[in-house]
Design a protein around this motif. Sequence first.
Motif, PDB file in Angstrom:
ATOM      1  N   UNK A  63      -5.303  -2.608   0.864  1.00 19.65           N
ATOM      2  CA  UNK A  63      -4.779  -2.817  -0.489  1.00 19.65           C
ATOM      3  C   UNK A  63      -3.258  -2.696  -0.512  1.00 19.65           C
ATOM      4  N   UNK A  64      -2.740  -1.676   0.150  1.00 19.87           N
ATOM      5  CA  UNK A  64      -1.283  -1.497   0.210  1.00 19.87           C
ATOM      6  C   UNK A  64      -0.630  -2.710   0.855  1.00 19.87           C
ATOM      7  N   UNK A  65      -1.215  -3.184   1.962  1.00 22.69           N
ATOM      8  CA  UNK A  65      -0.644  -4.329   2.660  1.00 22.69           C
ATOM      9  C   UNK A  65      -0.701  -5.589   1.804  1.00 22.69           C
ATOM     10  N   UNK A  66      -1.831  -5.823   1.141  1.00 23.25           N
ATOM     11  CA  UNK A  66      -1.967  -7.032   0.315  1.00 23.25           C
ATOM     12  C   UNK A  66      -0.963  -7.047  -0.834  1.00 23.25           C
ATOM     13  N   UNK A  67      -0.832  -5.923  -1.520  1.00 21.67           N
ATOM     14  CA  UNK A  67       0.087  -5.857  -2.659  1.00 21.67           C
ATOM     15  C   UNK A  67       1.536  -6.012  -2.187  1.00 21.67           C
ATOM     16  N   UNK A  68       1.872  -5.364  -1.061  1.00 21.75           N
ATOM     17  CA  UNK A  68       3.232  -5.477  -0.530  1.00 21.75           C
ATOM     18  C   UNK A  68       3.538  -6.903  -0.084  1.00 21.75           C
ATOM     19  N   UNK A  69       2.579  -7.541   0.555  1.00 20.99           N
ATOM     20  CA  UNK A  69       2.780  -8.923   1.004  1.00 20.99           C
ATOM     21  C   UNK A  69       2.936  -9.862  -0.183  1.00 20.99           C
ATOM     22  N   UNK A  70       2.199  -9.598  -1.252  1.00 21.36           N
ATOM     23  CA  UNK A  70       2.323 -10.416  -2.451  1.00 21.36           C
ATOM     24  C   UNK A  70       3.690 -10.206  -3.108  1.00 21.36           C
ATOM     25  N   UNK A  71       4.113  -8.952  -3.237  1.00 26.47           N
ATOM     26  CA  UNK A  71       5.379  -8.659  -3.919  1.00 26.47           C
ATOM     27  C   UNK A  71       6.574  -9.206  -3.156  1.00 26.47           C
ATOM     28  N   UNK A  72       6.473  -9.269  -1.836  1.00 21.07           N
ATOM     29  CA  UNK A  72       7.596  -9.766  -1.040  1.00 21.07           C
ATOM     30  C   UNK A  72       7.512 -11.264  -0.771  1.00 21.07           C
ATOM     31  N   UNK A  73       6.487 -11.909  -1.319  1.00 19.70           N
ATOM     32  CA  UNK A  73       6.370 -13.358  -1.162  1.00 19.70           C
ATOM     33  C   UNK A  73       5.825 -13.816   0.176  1.00 19.70           C
ATOM     34  N   UNK A  74       5.332 -12.892   0.992  1.00 22.84           N
ATOM     35  CA  UNK A  74       4.777 -13.275   2.292  1.00 22.84           C
ATOM     36  C   UNK A  74       3.372 -13.854   2.152  1.00 22.84           C
ATOM     37  N   UNK A  75       2.708 -13.550   1.057  1.00 22.21           N
ATOM     38  CA  UNK A  75       1.402 -14.128   0.753  1.00 22.21           C
ATOM     39  C   UNK A  75       1.545 -14.929  -0.526  1.00 22.21           C
ATOM     40  N   UNK A  76       1.361 -16.239  -0.425  1.00 24.91           N
ATOM     41  CA  UNK A  76       1.484 -17.113  -1.583  1.00 24.91           C
ATOM     42  C   UNK A  76       0.116 -17.231  -2.257  1.00 24.91           C
ATOM     43  N   UNK A  77      -0.185 -16.214  -3.072  1.00 24.85           N
ATOM     44  CA  UNK A  77      -1.498 -16.142  -3.703  1.00 24.85           C
ATOM     45  C   UNK A  77      -1.319 -15.710  -5.154  1.00 24.85           C
ATOM     46  N   UNK A  78      -1.842 -16.470  -6.116  1.00 22.84           N
ATOM     47  CA  UNK A  78      -1.725 -16.039  -7.515  1.00 22.84           C
ATOM     48  C   UNK A  78      -2.443 -14.707  -7.723  1.00 22.84           C
ATOM     49  N   UNK A  79      -1.982 -13.963  -8.734  1.00 19.50           N
ATOM     50  CA  UNK A  79      -2.528 -12.624  -8.968  1.00 19.50           C
ATOM     51  C   UNK A  79      -4.043 -12.612  -9.200  1.00 19.50           C
ATOM     52  N   UNK A  80      -4.635 -13.602  -9.893  1.00 18.64           N
ATOM     53  CA  UNK A  80      -6.099 -13.580 -10.039  1.00 18.64           C
ATOM     54  C   UNK A  80      -6.823 -13.658  -8.691  1.00 18.64           C
ATOM     55  N   UNK A  81      -6.313 -14.508  -7.784  1.00 20.54           N
ATOM     56  CA  UNK A  81      -6.934 -14.587  -6.459  1.00 20.54           C
ATOM     57  C   UNK A  81      -6.721 -13.301  -5.672  1.00 20.54           C
ATOM     58  N   UNK A  82      -5.549 -12.695  -5.860  1.00 13.74           N
ATOM     59  CA  UNK A  82      -5.302 -11.423  -5.190  1.00 13.74           C
ATOM     60  C   UNK A  82      -6.264 -10.357  -5.704  1.00 13.74           C
ATOM     61  N   UNK A  83      -6.524 -10.376  -7.006  1.00 13.64           N
ATOM     62  CA  UNK A  83      -7.486  -9.421  -7.579  1.00 13.64           C
ATOM     63  C   UNK A  83      -8.866  -9.613  -6.983  1.00 13.64           C
ATOM     64  N   UNK A  84      -9.253 -10.869  -6.764  1.00 15.05           N
ATOM     65  CA  UNK A  84     -10.543 -11.147  -6.120  1.00 15.05           C
ATOM     66  C   UNK A  84     -10.558 -10.633  -4.688  1.00 15.05           C
ATOM     67  N   UNK A  85      -9.447 -10.824  -3.981  1.00 12.90           N
ATOM     68  CA  UNK A  85      -9.360 -10.332  -2.610  1.00 12.90           C
ATOM     69  C   UNK A  85      -9.469  -8.808  -2.565  1.00 12.90           C
ATOM     70  N   UNK A  86      -8.802  -8.146  -3.515  1.00 10.40           N
ATOM     71  CA  UNK A  86      -8.882  -6.687  -3.595  1.00 10.40           C
ATOM     72  C   UNK A  86     -10.312  -6.249  -3.905  1.00 10.40           C
ATOM     73  N   UNK A  87     -10.962  -6.983  -4.814  1.00  9.10           N
ATOM     74  CA  UNK A  87     -12.360  -6.675  -5.116  1.00  9.10           C
ATOM     75  C   UNK A  87     -13.260  -6.831  -3.904  1.00  9.10           C
ATOM     76  N   UNK A  88     -12.992  -7.862  -3.088  1.00  5.80           N
ATOM     77  CA  UNK A  88     -13.782  -8.074  -1.875  1.00  5.80           C
ATOM     78  C   UNK A  88     -13.577  -6.935  -0.885  1.00  5.80           C
TER      79      UNK A  88
END
Length: 325
Positions: free
Chosen positions: A145-170
Motif C-alpha cells: 500500500x505504501x509503495x502504490x500510494x507513493x508511486x501514484x503521488x510521484x507519477x511513476x504509476x499512471x493510474x486514476x485514483x478509482x483504479x488505484x482504490x481497486x488495486x488497494x482493495x485487491x
Amino acid sequence: LGLWAIVCFVSLAYAIDPLYSLGEIKNELGYTMMAFFAFFMLGQRLSETRFVLRLACAGLCLMTVWGTATWAGNDYAWYEGGRHGGSGAIASFAVTFVPVLLWMSLNETTQKARRTVLAYFVLLLWLAAITGQRAIWPALAMETLVALIALKRTGRVDMPWPRLALAIGAVMTMAVTGLLLINQHRQGGDYGMDTRMAFWPSVIDVIATHPWAGSGFGMHSFKKAYPDLIPAYNTQLWHAHNVFLNHGIWMGWPGVAALAAVFLGFGRFFGRHINSPAGIAGLSLVVGVVVRNQFNDFFVRDLSLLFWALCGLFAGICLARRGAS
C-alpha cells in the motif's frame, strides 16, 4: 539514534543483569550501527550496490530451494530445526527484503531485468507462504500500500485514483485471504483471541508499575526479572512478542518513545525523498518492519542487522542522488 542509544545505556543503571544488557547493547546498537554506516557509504556507489543486491538475490534463491526441500520432506510444514532458519525469522526476512526488490524493479531499464526481479518476487512470496506465518500478510500488505500510494503521488504509476482504490482493495483481499487460510491450517478455523493478545494486558501493567525504568536492555531480561509472568498456557511468551512492549519492559516508557522516534525519524527522512526509488523503498521498509514486529519481536541479531544495513543503503542512495542533482 542518539536518543535511543542514551536510553539504552541508561538502562544499565537499573538492569537486573548489567553484563548481559551491556552485551545486548553491543550487539543491537554497536554492530547494527556499524552495518548502517558501512551500507550508507555503499549506497553512494550504485554499481557496487547493484552487485551486492544481486548477491543477496542469489541468497534468496538458495534459501527458497533449501526451505522448500525441507518443507516438502517435513510433511509440508516448515522445518523449524533447519539451519536455513525458523519460520518466524524467514517470514521477517521476506518482509525486510521486499523493499530491495521494489528498488531493483524501479531501477531496471530492460524488460529482461524486470522479469528477473518479478521472478524474485514470486520466489519470495512462495517462501513467505510456506513458512505458515500469519503476521507476514498484514506486513506485506502495508508495504504494498505504501509503495502504490507513493508511486501514484510521484507519477511513476499512471493510474486514476478509482483504479488505484481497486488495486488497494485487491491487495487487502489477498492479505486477508492469506491470513485466513494459514489460520485455518494452523488452528483448524479457531478464530478466538490469540494468546499474545491475552498476555499483553499483564505486560502493560508491569510497564505502568515501573514507567521510567525496566529490567534492562535485552530480550532475556524479561524472564530474568519476571519469571512468574510467563503464562503456563504458552511458555513461548517469555518476552512480550511486540517490539514496543519489549522496549517498555526493558526501559519503561522512555524506551518505547525512543524506539518510536527512531522509526518515525527514518519514516520522515524517506518520506522527504519520496521522489527517489530509494525513498519509496526505504519508507516501505520502515512500515513493513514495524508492522511485522507488532506480533513478535524479530528486531534482533541478523534481522536487525539486515534492517539497519538496508536503511543505511537506501539513505545513502537518497543523499547521493540529491548531491548529484
